[in-house]
Design an enzyme around this catalytic site. Sequence first.
Site, PDB file in Angstrom:
ATOM      1  N   GLY A 157     -28.182  33.989 -31.209  1.00 13.19           N
ATOM      2  CA  GLY A 157     -29.457  33.513 -31.727  1.00 13.19           C
ATOM      3  C   GLY A 157     -30.679  34.091 -31.055  1.00 13.19           C
ATOM      4  CB  THR A 191     -41.184  25.793 -34.732  1.00 14.87           C
ATOM      5  OG1 THR A 191     -39.777  25.595 -34.788  1.00 14.87           O
ATOM      6  CG2 THR A 191     -41.837  24.688 -33.921  1.00 14.87           C
ATOM      7  N   GLY A 249     -30.643  25.692 -45.515  1.00 17.76           N
ATOM      8  CA  GLY A 249     -31.938  25.192 -45.061  1.00 17.76           C
ATOM      9  C   GLY A 249     -33.000  26.272 -45.013  1.00 17.76           C
ATOM     10  CG  ASP A 284     -38.169  32.968 -39.300  1.00 17.31           C
ATOM     11  OD1 ASP A 284     -38.285  33.161 -38.074  1.00 17.31           O
ATOM     12  OD2 ASP A 284     -38.408  31.864 -39.836  1.00 17.31           O
ATOM     13  CB  ILE A 306     -29.675  31.799 -36.464  1.00 22.32           C
ATOM     14  CG1 ILE A 306     -29.484  30.464 -37.190  1.00 22.32           C
ATOM     15  CG2 ILE A 306     -29.444  32.974 -37.400  1.00 22.32           C
ATOM     16  CD1 ILE A 306     -30.549  30.214 -38.245  1.00 22.32           C
ATOM     17  CE  LYS A 338     -39.853  28.266 -38.902  1.00 22.79           C
ATOM     18  NZ  LYS A 338     -38.661  29.145 -38.775  1.00 22.79           N
TER      19      LYS A 338
END
Length: 287
Positions: free
Chosen positions: A253, A66, A134, A107, A230, A70
């Site tokens: 999320g 996390t 992002g 993801d 999310i 990443k």
Amino acid sequence: MSGKLPFAQVIGDPIKQSKSPVIHGFWLEKLGLAAEYGKAHVQTQDLADYLTTSRTAQNWRGCNVTMPHKQAILPHLDSLDLLAERIGAVNTVVKQDDGSLRGFNTDVAGFLEPLSEVLAEKHLFRMARVLGTGGAARAIVAGLSDHGMVLVLAGRNPDKARSLINELAKQGDHHVATLDHFAEPTDFEFDDREGCFDIVVNASPLGMRGQPPLAFDFSHAPPGSIVYDIVMDPLETDFLRNAKDAGFRTIDGYSMLIGQAATAFELFFGQAPPREHDDELRERLTA
């Protein structure tokens, strides 16, 4: 972790808030697997040492990754799955049989999972309005583009949005906008949406506890749109609440969180998680 059983971890900085141990621990319990899943607080300067030590641990199967690692973890891995390489971000590291470390990005699968039925249908036109540029948006843009979506990507910096589109989206008539564009009402009259699929996604941290709210006027959402956020804290954001009040179907999320964890779980432990217990898992996550 005891080190005597097969184990995996989630790493990050900070890491206290991670719900991954709850998810994986729940599945291990339901399956009766003799394995463990925990978390490790790893700062950026310690990332290389963590991986060096972990790859020599006999029962270490890998780790979820996390923020903020990443992208920083990429140079420390021996190989990348094609999707992770394309996105330029890894959220799952798996130790291979030869001891090498391979990076994956789950993801995309996690985000797309609750959309699988509607994406399997045929549509005359598909459009996604994605808010945020992002790391999460990178996976979302790639995944939606691969399913034939025309994208409108909105961010504070339109140049960054355009660069992301050019890098990750397949060819198409994609567009960029500022976040402010969606904050004010519009009198735009949408055409007939019969046979079309529209989705609005908050891929930004806006609306998260401690963050500014996401300003979005739902006059920008075509009739029949799915609204997807999310953000996980709070689980029902103002964005989702306003969408429900306006009559839109919503996705929260936890859907992406559980979906991406399911793919990682199988990579770590060689067995699919028991998804028939998702309702019970959600109760545990919100307890």
